[in-house]
Motif scaffolding. Structure first.
Motif, mmCIF file in Angstrom:
data_model
loop_
_atom_site.group_PDB
_atom_site.id
_atom_site.type_symbol
_atom_site.label_atom_id
_atom_site.label_comp_id
_atom_site.label_asym_id
_atom_site.label_seq_id
_atom_site.Cartn_x
_atom_site.Cartn_y
_atom_site.Cartn_z
ATOM 1 N N TYR A 160 55.919 -19.124 53.874
ATOM 2 C CA TYR A 160 56.686 -17.995 54.420
ATOM 3 C C TYR A 160 57.714 -17.526 53.390
ATOM 4 C CZ TYR A 160 54.776 -19.637 58.877
ATOM 5 O OH TYR A 160 53.929 -20.031 59.892
ATOM 6 N N GLY A 161 57.926 -16.214 53.417
ATOM 7 C CA GLY A 161 58.957 -15.633 52.583
ATOM 8 C C GLY A 161 60.028 -14.987 53.442
ATOM 9 N N GLU A 162 61.248 -14.977 52.933
ATOM 10 C CA GLU A 162 62.372 -14.381 53.664
ATOM 11 C C GLU A 162 63.085 -13.349 52.800
ATOM 12 O OE1 GLU A 162 64.072 -17.594 56.850
ATOM 13 O OE2 GLU A 162 64.704 -17.866 54.761
ATOM 14 N N CYS A 167 61.782 -18.909 49.966
ATOM 15 C CA CYS A 167 60.483 -19.331 50.454
ATOM 16 C C CYS A 167 60.587 -20.691 51.144
ATOM 17 C CB CYS A 167 59.480 -19.429 49.298
ATOM 18 S SG CYS A 167 59.292 -17.923 48.315
ATOM 19 N N PHE A 168 59.698 -20.910 52.096
ATOM 20 C CA PHE A 168 59.617 -22.230 52.717
ATOM 21 C C PHE A 168 58.221 -22.413 53.301
ATOM 22 C CE2 PHE A 168 60.785 -19.405 56.156
ATOM 23 C CZ PHE A 168 60.107 -19.884 57.275
ATOM 24 N N GLN A 169 57.883 -23.654 53.606
ATOM 25 C CA GLN A 169 56.604 -23.953 54.228
ATOM 26 C C GLN A 169 56.825 -24.556 55.605
ATOM 27 O OE1 GLN A 169 54.168 -26.247 51.315
ATOM 28 N NE2 GLN A 169 52.850 -24.440 51.319
ATOM 29 N N TYR A 170 55.897 -24.203 56.506
ATOM 30 C CA TYR A 170 55.958 -24.724 57.865
ATOM 31 C C TYR A 170 54.536 -24.836 58.382
ATOM 32 C CZ TYR A 170 56.980 -25.038 62.860
ATOM 33 O OH TYR A 170 57.035 -25.451 64.172
ATOM 34 N N ASN A 171 54.164 -26.030 58.872
ATOM 35 C CA ASN A 171 52.803 -26.262 59.371
ATOM 36 C C ASN A 171 51.739 -25.830 58.357
ATOM 37 O OD1 ASN A 171 53.632 -27.438 61.748
ATOM 38 N ND2 ASN A 171 53.434 -25.554 62.969
ATOM 39 N N GLU A 226 55.698 -20.383 43.455
ATOM 40 C CA GLU A 226 55.482 -19.346 42.438
ATOM 41 C C GLU A 226 54.858 -18.100 43.055
ATOM 42 O OE1 GLU A 226 55.206 -17.280 38.854
ATOM 43 O OE2 GLU A 226 56.340 -19.104 39.335
ATOM 44 N N PHE A 227 53.840 -18.279 43.886
ATOM 45 C CA PHE A 227 53.172 -17.118 44.475
ATOM 46 C C PHE A 227 54.045 -16.439 45.525
ATOM 47 C CE2 PHE A 227 49.569 -19.092 42.475
ATOM 48 C CZ PHE A 227 48.855 -17.996 42.032
ATOM 49 N N CYS A 228 54.840 -17.199 46.229
ATOM 50 C CA CYS A 228 55.763 -16.604 47.186
ATOM 51 C C CYS A 228 56.787 -15.724 46.460
ATOM 52 C CB CYS A 228 56.465 -17.719 47.971
ATOM 53 S SG CYS A 228 57.687 -17.131 49.158
ATOM 54 N N ALA A 229 57.249 -16.191 45.320
ATOM 55 C CA ALA A 229 58.293 -15.471 44.580
ATOM 56 C C ALA A 229 57.761 -14.284 43.782
ATOM 57 C CB ALA A 229 59.009 -16.435 43.637
#
Length: 199
Positions: A189-191, A181-185, A161-164
């Protein structure tokens, strides 16, 4: 003659006023308030004494917005219009007064209000940190991909939600949030894919 006429006019006005008072008094005695009207007046008096208690700030729900709950105090257990009373009672949050966004009937004498407040909630405001130019999406696509890291994500908040909904501006363009959006470690992250004639 003029003084006499004026004197008689005043007496006429006084006489009519006295007659009107007697008539009104007679009508009041002849037509007492109905039980429905008396009940309505009693409920209105009770409503004026109601206020919000047990105010609780919840987690951030979206960019710049926090949820709040509270319970309506001084609510008689037999009060019939408790949801309406909830809707018409304001709560002051961070210097501004709001009517509830939603009211929930929890049973006789118990009503909870819910608010979504998007004013002066600095802990609910993440921001985009460093970014990377990931290059053209593919040869001849005419689009370039950018990647941003989301900073200050509120505790307990939905990262998607916050990424978007967290706005960003870069390369002379403004976006209301990430395209994907995606998560890593444990990071979010947003694209974005933007038009680029060199691709």
């Amino acid at each position: 003659m003029e003084h006499a006429t004026t004197h008689h006019s005043i007496l006429d006005v006084i006489g009519r006023s006295h007659l009107l008072f007697e008539t009104s008094t007679h009508l009041v005695h002849q037509c007492p308030l109905s039980s429905e009207t008396r009940d309505q007046m009693r409920r209105e008096r009770q409503k004026m004494d109601m206020f919000w208690d047990q105010v609780e700030a919840l987690h951030c729900t979206t960019y710049g917005t926090r949820g709040y709950t509270a319970y309506l105090a001084n609510l008689p257990i037999d009060y019939p219009d408790r949801i309406e009373a909830c809707k018409e009672t304001m709560l002051e949050i961070r210097g501004r007064s709001y009517f509830p966004d939603r009211c929930e009937d929890k049973g006789p004498g118990v009503v909870m209000g819910r608010w979504e407040v998007n004013h002066n909630e600095p802990d609910c405001v993440p921001f985009w940190g460093w970014y990377k130019d990931k290059g053209c999406t593919s040869e001849g696509s005419g689009k370039r991909r950018f990647e941003h890291f989301l900073e200050n994500l509120p505790a307990g908040g939905d990262w998607r939600e916050f990424c978007a909904t967290t706005p960003v501006s870069f390369h002379g363009m403004h976006f209301p949030g990430a395209k994907s959006c995606f998560q890593y470690n444990r990071g979010t992250y947003g694209e974005w894919e933007v038009e680029d004639s060199t691709c």
